[in-house]
Design a protein around this motif. Sequence first.
Motif, short mmCIF file in Angstrom:
data_model
loop_
_atom_site.label_atom_id
_atom_site.label_comp_id
_atom_site.label_asym_id
_atom_site.label_seq_id
_atom_site.Cartn_x
_atom_site.Cartn_y
_atom_site.Cartn_z
N SER A 192 0.83 -1.21 0.00
CA SER A 192 0.00 0.00 0.00
C SER A 192 0.86 1.26 0.00
N VAL A 193 1.94 1.27 0.77
CA VAL A 193 2.82 2.44 0.82
C VAL A 193 3.48 2.67 -0.54
N THR A 194 3.88 1.58 -1.19
CA THR A 194 4.53 1.71 -2.50
C THR A 194 3.53 2.11 -3.57
N SER A 195 2.29 1.65 -3.45
CA SER A 195 1.26 2.02 -4.43
C SER A 195 1.10 3.53 -4.53
N ASP A 196 1.29 4.22 -3.40
CA ASP A 196 1.18 5.68 -3.40
C ASP A 196 2.25 6.35 -4.26
N LEU A 197 3.39 5.65 -4.48
CA LEU A 197 4.47 6.26 -5.25
C LEU A 197 4.07 6.58 -6.69
N TYR A 198 3.03 5.92 -7.18
CA TYR A 198 2.59 6.17 -8.57
C TYR A 198 1.77 7.45 -8.70
N GLY A 199 1.37 8.03 -7.57
CA GLY A 199 0.65 9.30 -7.61
C GLY A 199 -0.83 9.13 -7.85
#
Length: 387
Positions: free
Chosen positions: A207-214
């Motif tokens: 979930s934290v990494t998913s946010d990296l896509y904006g």
Amino acid sequence: ITFGDHKGDDVWQEVPGEYRSTLRRIIVTQGDTEPASVEQQRHLGLTAPSLYDLRNLFQVNVEEGRHLWAMVYLLHAHFGRDGREEGEALLERRSGDEDNPRILTAFNEKTPDWLSFFMFTFITDRDGKYQLASLAESAFDPLARTCKFMLTEEAHHLFVGESGIARIIQRTCEVMQQLKTDDKDKLRAAGVIDLPTLQKYLNFHFSVTSDLYGNEVSSNAATYYTTGLKGRFEETKIADGHKLLSAEYEVMDVAGDKILSRHVGALSALNERLRDDWITDVQAGVDRWNRIPAKFGFDFRFTLPHKGFHRAIGMFADVHVSPDGRLLSEAEWTHQHLNWLPSDEDRLYVHSLMGRCLEPGKFANWIAPPARGINNKPVDLRYVRFN
């Protein structure tokens, strides 16, 4: 140039003036992630579960450092004084620093233990793969060529993460078989990480990494594409006109108490398309992990949470979504979220396992040895020498 408004033109060897600030921001953001991961991982050598793992940690850190220099070279070589100042700012920022943190949120999270490190290299470095692959399509040729080189090293980081988690699952299943139990307390008493706790860590890092896509819908992403600065993953293998002027793409949205799908212009949904490509790749790795409990006769399966789970950016930032995709009230989330994300107790337990095992061929109790050594060397090779 293979896409966007400049499709068919010769690639650029120098930065076009009208795109200078945008391109600089892209390079700085990518460059900022590289030393951040080294800062997040710098203490892990003190608790290495084996010399084999310590050797892999060193290689990851050295390569991330080299990737920083690759981006700094582009800033110095093509952006003059601005580039040099941005290079200095890269050195001034620190992962987790309250006053001067790294640009992207995921790179300010702590990596306090080797389970977090393996999840990070499996999931977050995979984001690096997809971001670098889209920049490797860039019309700015020095950036494209640099990212293609970086991608060859990113593959090792993904291997370290995927094989590291696989070895943890293997060891846990061996102890589950020996003790004939999946009871969390009994497995923890035996010094291994129970599978539901691994699932919680997977949920968190995904979930934290998913946010990296904006944001799912982004005018910036559309601009990067039309101007030729950043393409799609494997752009040249996609069978379309590579302009996306009338194409559409499906994104999720929240309407009242429902999660719906809607079609938007494909240009504005490029972040979501890249996120979807990444999710497909992560799922393939999780499918490989699931073969291990199955091999031991256990019916436990790891699953990826819903796209909207535990998000801080985009359509789902202001709502609570369960891993299986249900919208929750604030009270329901507060009551249940520790069933899905690592609790303080979980993190303390994992931390308690982190000793230091530096005898050649020996491995910490919570992780299995690898199937083979590095470069087909023996597993018990003295991979790191201390003078």
